[in-house]
Scaffold this motif. Structure first.
Motif, PDB file in Angstrom:
ATOM      1  N   GLY A  33       0.819  -1.038  -0.140  1.00  0.00           N
ATOM      2  CA  GLY A  33      -0.031   0.057   0.046  1.00  0.00           C
ATOM      3  C   GLY A  33       1.007   1.076   0.000  1.00  0.00           C
ATOM      4  N   ILE A  34       1.822   1.250   0.672  1.00  0.00           N
ATOM      5  CA  ILE A  34       2.852   2.552   0.937  1.00  0.00           C
ATOM      6  C   ILE A  34       3.326   2.926  -0.540  1.00  0.00           C
ATOM      7  CG2 ILE A  34       4.748   3.815   2.107  1.00  0.00           C
ATOM      8  CD1 ILE A  34       3.949   2.222   4.374  1.00  0.00           C
ATOM      9  N   PRO A  35       4.220   2.165  -1.033  1.00  0.00           N
ATOM     10  CA  PRO A  35       4.694   2.207  -2.685  1.00  0.00           C
ATOM     11  C   PRO A  35       3.660   2.503  -3.351  1.00  0.00           C
ATOM     12  CG  PRO A  35       5.219   0.078  -1.883  1.00  0.00           C
ATOM     13  CD  PRO A  35       4.496   0.629  -0.908  1.00  0.00           C
ATOM     14  N   ILE A  36       2.798   1.817  -3.464  1.00  0.00           N
ATOM     15  CA  ILE A  36       1.722   2.145  -4.672  1.00  0.00           C
ATOM     16  C   ILE A  36       1.007   3.312  -4.254  1.00  0.00           C
ATOM     17  CG2 ILE A  36      -0.483   1.502  -5.508  1.00  0.00           C
ATOM     18  CD1 ILE A  36       0.255  -1.439  -5.177  1.00  0.00           C
ATOM     19  N   ASN A  89      -4.717   6.744   1.913  1.00  0.00           N
ATOM     20  CA  ASN A  89      -4.172   7.777   2.826  1.00  0.00           C
ATOM     21  C   ASN A  89      -2.775   8.309   2.286  1.00  0.00           C
ATOM     22  OD1 ASN A  89      -6.184   7.391   4.910  1.00  0.00           O
ATOM     23  ND2 ASN A  89      -4.752   8.319   6.228  1.00  0.00           N
ATOM     24  N   THR A  90      -1.947   7.244   1.773  1.00  0.00           N
ATOM     25  CA  THR A  90      -0.547   7.647   1.304  1.00  0.00           C
ATOM     26  C   THR A  90      -0.808   8.489   0.060  1.00  0.00           C
ATOM     27  OG1 THR A  90       0.499   5.507   2.111  1.00  0.00           O
ATOM     28  CG2 THR A  90       1.669   6.639   0.284  1.00  0.00           C
ATOM     29  N   THR A  91      -1.639   8.045  -0.748  1.00  0.00           N
ATOM     30  CA  THR A  91      -1.857   8.928  -1.863  1.00  0.00           C
ATOM     31  C   THR A  91      -2.307  10.660  -1.741  1.00  0.00           C
ATOM     32  OG1 THR A  91      -2.466   6.987  -3.283  1.00  0.00           O
ATOM     33  CG2 THR A  91      -3.243   8.999  -4.097  1.00  0.00           C
ATOM     34  N   ALA A  92      -3.183  10.334  -0.757  1.00  0.00           N
ATOM     35  CA  ALA A  92      -3.659  11.787  -0.116  1.00  0.00           C
ATOM     36  C   ALA A  92      -2.563  12.454   0.403  1.00  0.00           C
ATOM     37  CB  ALA A  92      -4.601  11.711   0.735  1.00  0.00           C
TER      38      ALA A  92
END
Length: 273
Positions: free
Chosen positions: A92-95, A154-157
């Motif tokens: 999830g984090i790298p994507i 959340n990472t994308t945001a």
């Protein structure tokens, strides 16, 4: 000014005790203790078929610990939880960083993330059981799906919230895209990543129990179902409360980790005040 007036003025200026001055942990402790006391006092009026109360639940907990049933069930549940949650974080984090940083990635794959997040995981369980069977693998996949989307979104945001001026400064100094991502985007996004990880804990715990309900009855979910079918309400409450405690403890540990990896966020948000 007389001596009596002087002492009266000092007494007036003396700060009064306020709930705002109490540490957060003490307020939480008082809240939980009050709930337990009220729940225990209401116990005699609760029909044992429909509910229980703390003293009975503690008694059932001790019985289940003494014969090892609860420990075995907890180990069975925590294994797919850890694997599924770890895989969700690693993916999830790298994507999320790629989707937030590069418009092409977001345009090409962002729609699948949104669609996957909106799809009820329970609707996919029959298909997942066909693909992965009823054992360990399908539980890992269900936990992964429940935890992946909060982390990724959340990472994308967080990446999209990074001020463009910071990116422009890095570009002006001829920094590579990898260096900009590592030294500018990632540190600025850390609070969002940690928030996603904390949200995903609750989702992963739900996925863990959901998987045990709908696949092979085992672990803590199996105890809940078997106890409910036998109307052993106090025994049923033991794994439910254990799951609640697990989620709270993990969330607090991630909050502590956030203070370590992003200490500036606590000062910005005024956490604890």
């Amino acid at each position: 000014m007389t001596i009596s007036n002087y002492h009266e003025s000092i007494a007036v200026k003396k700060p009064r005790f306020s709930v705002k001055d109490m540490p957060s942990w003490s307020i939480t402790l008082i809240s939980v203790a009050t709930l337990m006391i009220v729940w225990e006092l209401c116990g005699p009026w609760i029909n044992p078929l429909f509910g229980s109360y703390p003293s009975q639940i503690i008694r059932s907990f001790l019985d289940m610990m003494s014969d090892g049933m609860l420990v075995r069930a907890f180990v069975q549940s925590i294994q797919p939880f850890v694997v599924g949650y770890a895989l969700a974080a690693l993916a999830g984090i790298p994507i999320g960083l790629l989707l937030g940083r590069y418009r092409v990635f977001d345009a090409a794959f962002g729609i699948y993330i949104t669609a996957g997040y909106a799809t009820p995981s329970i609707a996919l369980v029959p298909l997942l059981m066909i693909w992965f069977g009823l054992g360990f693998s399908v539980k890992v996949v269900i936990v992964f799906l429940m935890a992946f989307f909060p982390i990724c979104i959340n990472t994308t945001a967080g990446v999209k919230a990074v001020p463009k001026t910071l990116i422009e400064v890095g570009t002006a100094f001829c920094a590579s895209q990898t260096k900009i991502m590592r030294q500018i985007v990632l540190p600025a996004t850390l609070p969002y990543i940690m928030a996603g990880l904390r949200l995903a804990v609750g989702k992963a715990v739900i996925g863990m129990i959901l998987a045990e309900f709908l696949t092979a009855l085992s672990g803590l979910g199996g105890i809940i179902i078997n106890a409910a079918n036998s109307f052993r309400t106090a025994e049923m409450f033991v794994p439910i409360i254990l799951v609640m405690i697990l989620a709270v403890v993990l969330e607090k540990l991630l909050a502590l980790l956030e203070h370590v990896v992003a200490p500036w966020q606590r000062e910005i948000s005024g956490d604890g005040h």
